[in-house]
Design a protein around this motif. Structure first.
Motif, mmCIF file in Angstrom:
data_model
loop_
_atom_site.group_PDB
_atom_site.id
_atom_site.type_symbol
_atom_site.label_atom_id
_atom_site.label_comp_id
_atom_site.label_asym_id
_atom_site.label_seq_id
_atom_site.Cartn_x
_atom_site.Cartn_y
_atom_site.Cartn_z
ATOM 1 N N GLY A 239 28.205 -84.341 52.041
ATOM 2 C CA GLY A 239 28.777 -83.540 50.973
ATOM 3 C C GLY A 239 29.726 -82.512 51.560
ATOM 4 O O GLY A 239 29.633 -82.176 52.752
ATOM 5 N N ALA A 240 30.644 -82.021 50.745
ATOM 6 C CA ALA A 240 31.629 -81.054 51.250
ATOM 7 C C ALA A 240 30.925 -79.816 51.788
ATOM 8 O O ALA A 240 31.294 -79.265 52.832
ATOM 9 C CB ALA A 240 32.595 -80.681 50.128
ATOM 10 N N LEU A 241 29.870 -79.413 51.087
ATOM 11 C CA LEU A 241 29.147 -78.214 51.502
ATOM 12 C C LEU A 241 28.439 -78.432 52.835
ATOM 13 O O LEU A 241 28.473 -77.580 53.720
ATOM 14 C CB LEU A 241 28.133 -77.840 50.411
ATOM 15 N N GLY A 242 27.819 -79.575 52.951
ATOM 16 C CA GLY A 242 27.122 -79.903 54.192
ATOM 17 C C GLY A 242 28.085 -79.919 55.367
ATOM 18 O O GLY A 242 27.772 -79.430 56.453
ATOM 19 N N PHE A 243 29.260 -80.470 55.138
ATOM 20 C CA PHE A 243 30.270 -80.543 56.186
ATOM 21 C C PHE A 243 30.722 -79.134 56.575
ATOM 22 O O PHE A 243 30.845 -78.813 57.759
ATOM 23 C CB PHE A 243 31.446 -81.386 55.677
ATOM 24 N N LEU A 244 30.921 -78.299 55.556
ATOM 25 C CA LEU A 244 31.328 -76.913 55.822
ATOM 26 C C LEU A 244 30.236 -76.175 56.583
ATOM 27 O O LEU A 244 30.520 -75.421 57.508
ATOM 28 C CB LEU A 244 31.627 -76.192 54.505
ATOM 29 N N LYS A 245 29.014 -76.410 56.181
ATOM 30 C CA LYS A 245 27.883 -75.771 56.868
ATOM 31 C C LYS A 245 27.877 -76.159 58.324
ATOM 32 O O LYS A 245 27.658 -75.344 59.214
ATOM 33 C CB LYS A 245 26.566 -76.248 56.233
ATOM 34 N N GLU A 246 28.135 -77.450 58.580
ATOM 35 C CA GLU A 246 28.139 -77.939 59.952
ATOM 36 C C GLU A 246 29.227 -77.234 60.751
ATOM 37 O O GLU A 246 29.071 -76.937 61.928
ATOM 38 C CB GLU A 246 28.402 -79.451 59.924
ATOM 39 N N LEU A 247 30.342 -76.948 60.075
ATOM 40 C CA LEU A 247 31.469 -76.301 60.762
ATOM 41 C C LEU A 247 31.226 -74.818 60.991
ATOM 42 O O LEU A 247 31.787 -74.231 61.917
ATOM 43 C CB LEU A 247 32.757 -76.480 59.949
ATOM 44 N N THR A 248 30.420 -74.190 60.120
ATOM 45 C CA THR A 248 30.321 -72.732 60.187
ATOM 46 C C THR A 248 28.991 -72.222 60.717
ATOM 47 O O THR A 248 28.915 -71.092 61.188
ATOM 48 C CB THR A 248 30.549 -72.129 58.793
ATOM 49 N N LEU A 249 27.939 -72.998 60.622
ATOM 50 C CA LEU A 249 26.623 -72.494 61.040
ATOM 51 C C LEU A 249 26.193 -73.024 62.400
ATOM 52 O O LEU A 249 25.087 -72.794 62.844
ATOM 53 C CB LEU A 249 25.569 -72.818 59.975
ATOM 54 N N HIS A 250 27.046 -73.732 63.042
ATOM 55 C CA HIS A 250 26.785 -74.230 64.395
ATOM 56 C C HIS A 250 27.828 -73.654 65.325
ATOM 57 O O HIS A 250 28.930 -73.367 64.880
ATOM 58 C CB HIS A 250 26.880 -75.762 64.443
ATOM 59 N N PRO A 251 27.626 -73.582 66.592
ATOM 60 C CA PRO A 251 26.352 -73.837 67.275
ATOM 61 C C PRO A 251 25.412 -72.621 67.231
ATOM 62 O O PRO A 251 24.259 -72.758 67.598
ATOM 63 C CB PRO A 251 26.798 -74.127 68.699
ATOM 64 N N PHE A 252 25.936 -71.460 66.801
ATOM 65 C CA PHE A 252 25.081 -70.259 66.830
ATOM 66 C C PHE A 252 24.403 -70.082 65.490
ATOM 67 O O PHE A 252 25.058 -70.035 64.446
ATOM 68 C CB PHE A 252 25.914 -69.019 67.155
ATOM 69 N N HIS A 253 23.100 -69.982 65.539
ATOM 70 C CA HIS A 253 22.343 -69.904 64.304
ATOM 71 C C HIS A 253 21.121 -69.031 64.567
ATOM 72 O O HIS A 253 20.307 -69.338 65.427
ATOM 73 C CB HIS A 253 21.912 -71.308 63.878
ATOM 74 N N THR A 254 21.030 -67.886 63.816
ATOM 75 C CA THR A 254 19.931 -66.955 64.102
ATOM 76 C C THR A 254 18.799 -67.087 63.102
ATOM 77 O O THR A 254 17.673 -66.711 63.361
ATOM 78 C CB THR A 254 20.427 -65.501 64.053
ATOM 79 N N GLY A 255 19.123 -67.600 61.901
ATOM 80 C CA GLY A 255 18.103 -67.659 60.868
ATOM 81 C C GLY A 255 18.106 -66.412 60.002
ATOM 82 O O GLY A 255 17.449 -66.368 58.963
ATOM 83 N N LYS A 256 18.814 -65.379 60.425
ATOM 84 C CA LYS A 256 18.919 -64.162 59.594
ATOM 85 C C LYS A 256 20.292 -64.190 58.908
ATOM 86 O O LYS A 256 21.309 -64.367 59.568
ATOM 87 C CB LYS A 256 18.795 -62.909 60.469
ATOM 88 N N LEU A 257 20.277 -64.020 57.600
ATOM 89 C CA LEU A 257 21.480 -64.203 56.795
ATOM 90 C C LEU A 257 22.632 -63.339 57.285
ATOM 91 O O LEU A 257 23.763 -63.798 57.456
ATOM 92 C CB LEU A 257 21.161 -63.881 55.328
ATOM 93 N N PHE A 258 22.336 -62.079 57.582
ATOM 94 C CA PHE A 258 23.375 -61.127 57.956
ATOM 95 C C PHE A 258 24.097 -61.565 59.227
ATOM 96 O O PHE A 258 25.327 -61.627 59.281
ATOM 97 C CB PHE A 258 22.744 -59.741 58.143
ATOM 98 N N PHE A 259 23.298 -61.921 60.215
ATOM 99 C CA PHE A 259 23.896 -62.328 61.489
ATOM 100 C C PHE A 259 24.652 -63.637 61.341
ATOM 101 O O PHE A 259 25.705 -63.836 61.941
ATOM 102 C CB PHE A 259 22.814 -62.455 62.566
ATOM 103 N N ASP A 260 24.099 -64.511 60.501
ATOM 104 C CA ASP A 260 24.755 -65.799 60.308
ATOM 105 C C ASP A 260 26.141 -65.617 59.709
ATOM 106 O O ASP A 260 27.105 -66.276 60.112
ATOM 107 C CB ASP A 260 23.907 -66.697 59.404
ATOM 108 N N ILE A 261 26.247 -64.719 58.752
ATOM 109 C CA ILE A 261 27.551 -64.464 58.141
ATOM 110 C C ILE A 261 28.511 -63.899 59.179
ATOM 111 O O ILE A 261 29.676 -64.293 59.260
ATOM 112 C CB ILE A 261 27.408 -63.502 56.941
ATOM 113 N N LEU A 262 28.007 -63.017 60.012
ATOM 114 C CA LEU A 262 28.839 -62.440 61.069
ATOM 115 C C LEU A 262 29.312 -63.515 62.048
ATOM 116 O O LEU A 262 30.419 -63.447 62.578
ATOM 117 C CB LEU A 262 28.036 -61.392 61.845
ATOM 118 N N LEU A 263 28.440 -64.523 62.252
ATOM 119 C CA LEU A 263 28.751 -65.547 63.259
ATOM 120 C C LEU A 263 29.677 -66.642 62.732
ATOM 121 O O LEU A 263 30.145 -67.473 63.505
ATOM 122 C CB LEU A 263 27.453 -66.188 63.777
#
Lengths: 156, 308
Positions: B189-213
């Motif tokens: 899905g488009a969202l899944g693809f975007l997630k793959e592009l934006t939430l990798h490779p650094f992923h903390t599990g905390k929303l705030f840090f994830d947005i920063l990353l």
């Protein structure tokens, strides 16, 4: 070495060939290959099956052969027995026939002897009469002395 | 090549120029000195003209040879596939099946997902790229000279190896890239693809840090994504271009006396034998990498280490 429209042209060409291969080359080729694979597998299974059948048939044939042999020897034994029986029977019949023939021949001989004796007796009677005539030098009336002659003949 | 008073540089440059068809603007001074009164679609008569045509120009030789070779591939393989018999395979059918089975096995190993298009794509790439590379083994002057004779133009630009043109290799890589994006979006899905592009490779599990990353991740992922088609195309181009270049250099030596002729002959033979390896290997590498990229596009796992 300029990058130009060729880039897009090549992309389209590439996609076209991939599509063509996907639709017209790959499915029939793989189909044939899979079919052949299946055929070979089936053939091998069939061969194995046939081998089993062959083994079974061989065993059955051996069994039947043995049975036939037994039967044959039984028949031969029976035939031998029967042959001996027939020979015995023939021997017995021959014996009986021989005995019968012998008896018949004996009876005929006895008859002949009796007849000869009878003839001889009458001949002796005649001769005796003749002899007595000569001795007495008279004619003996045969009729008158018939009893005497008969008596004489009976004594002979 | 020895017929005219050509310099070595001119000879090499002539061999590296594609036959280009494009539009020259009005007022353009052509190679022979004439000035165009209005913008014209024409064949380029010099490298400068070809360069000045800009993006809206076609390399006629590259497209012609690649399409021609592709058609040969399609024709031969489609015919073999159509006539294919289960019981009595002909020699050529056996060969085609050999190649197909080889590719099928390889794709099954590297591409564990369900997609009937990937194996035929790999087959197409392997055979087509191989055929295009194979043109490199035809002595460098034969076909251009024949083409010059046929056309009556001694200065005809004519490159016979499509894979020595970056347009061809990058064009194919671009198509592979487009398929990658298409399958990524279709599978995740488009969202899944975007997630793959934006939430990798650094992923903390905390929303705030994830947005920063997100910017950092996106930068890294975008570079790694875009590097794939570029490296794919340039690898093939580089190998074949270098090989072609060496054939051209050896061809120059042919003209240098008897000794040069014998030496060049030996060199040419040696390089051609070595190059047989290169052309197969590069076709193979292009195919394997395309398959691997397809596998990556289908991969749904959210684990980090999978997106190397």
């Amino acid at each position: 070495m300029n990058i130009n429209l060729t880039l897009i042209g090549q992309s389209i060409t590439f996609l076209f060939f991939v599509w063509f291969c996907w639709k017209f080359v790959w499915p029939p080729l793989l189909g044939v290959m899979n079919e052949r694979e299946k055929k070979i597998a089936d053939g091998l299974a069939d061969a194995e099956h046939a081998q089993k059948d062959l083994e079974l048939a061989k065993r059955k044939a051996a069994e039947q052969l043995k049975e036939a042999k037994d039967q044959a020897s039984e028949i031969i034994d029976g035939a031998n027995k029967r042959a001996n029986q027939i020979i015995d029977e023939a021997k017995q019949t021959a014996h009986a026939e021989g005995d019968r023939l012998k008896a018949a021949a004996k009876a005929e001989i006895d008859q002949e002897v009796n007849r000869a004796k009878e003839q001889l007796r009458s001949r002796v009677a005649d001769l005796s009469v003749l002899g007595a005539e000569k001795i007495l030098a008279v004619n003996i009336d045969a009729k008158a002395h018939d009893d005497l002659i008969e008596q004489l003949a009976a004594e002979l | 090549m020895a017929g005219e008073a050509l310099t070595a540089t001119g000879y090499i440059q002539h061999h590296l120029q594609n036959m280009t068809y494009g539009k020259l603007p009005a007022g353009y001074t052509r190679a022979d000195g004439s000035v165009l009164s209005e913008s014209t679609w024409t064949m380029a008569h010099s490298s400068q003209e070809a360069a000045d045509m800009g993006f809206w120009a076609l390399h006629v030789d590259t497209l012609g040879w690649s399409i021609g070779l592709g058609l040969i591939f399609c024709f031969l393989f489609a015919r073999a596939a159509k006539k294919a018999s289960v019981d009595k395979p002909t020699g050529f059918q056996s060969f085609v099946e050999l190649v197909t089975e080889f590719i099928d096995k390889l794709v099954k190993e590297t591409f564990p997902h369900r997609n009937t298009m990937v194996a035929p794509m790999a087959l197409t790439i392997f055979v087509w790229v191989f055929l295009m590379n194979l043109m490199d083994l035809v002595p460098v002057d034969w076909l251009p000279m024949a083409a010059a004779k046929v056309s009556g133009n001694d200065h005809l630009f004519f490159k016979v190896v499509p894979t020595t043109d970056p347009n061809a290799t990058l064009g194919m890589a671009l198509a592979v890239f487009a398929l990658m994006i298409f399958f990524s979006i279709r599978e995740k899905g488009a969202l899944g693809f975007l997630k793959e592009l934006t939430l990798h490779p650094f992923h903390t599990g905390k929303l705030f840090f994830d947005i920063l990353l997100i910017p950092v991740n996106f930068l890294l992922e975008a570079v790694s994504l875009i590097a794939k088609p570029i490296s794919l195309g340039l690898r093939l181009f580089g190998n074949l271009y270098a090989g072609e270049m060496i054939f051209i250099l050896i061809a120059i030596v042919f003209g240098v006396g008897v000794l040069g002729f014998i030496g060049a002959g030996l060199l040419h033979m040696g390089w051609a034998i070595f190059h047989v390896l290169v052309i197969v290997l590069q076709a193979f590498v292009f195919m394997v990498l395309s398959t691997v990229y397809m596998a990556m596009a289908h991969h749904r796992d959210d684990e980090h280490e999978h997106d190397q």
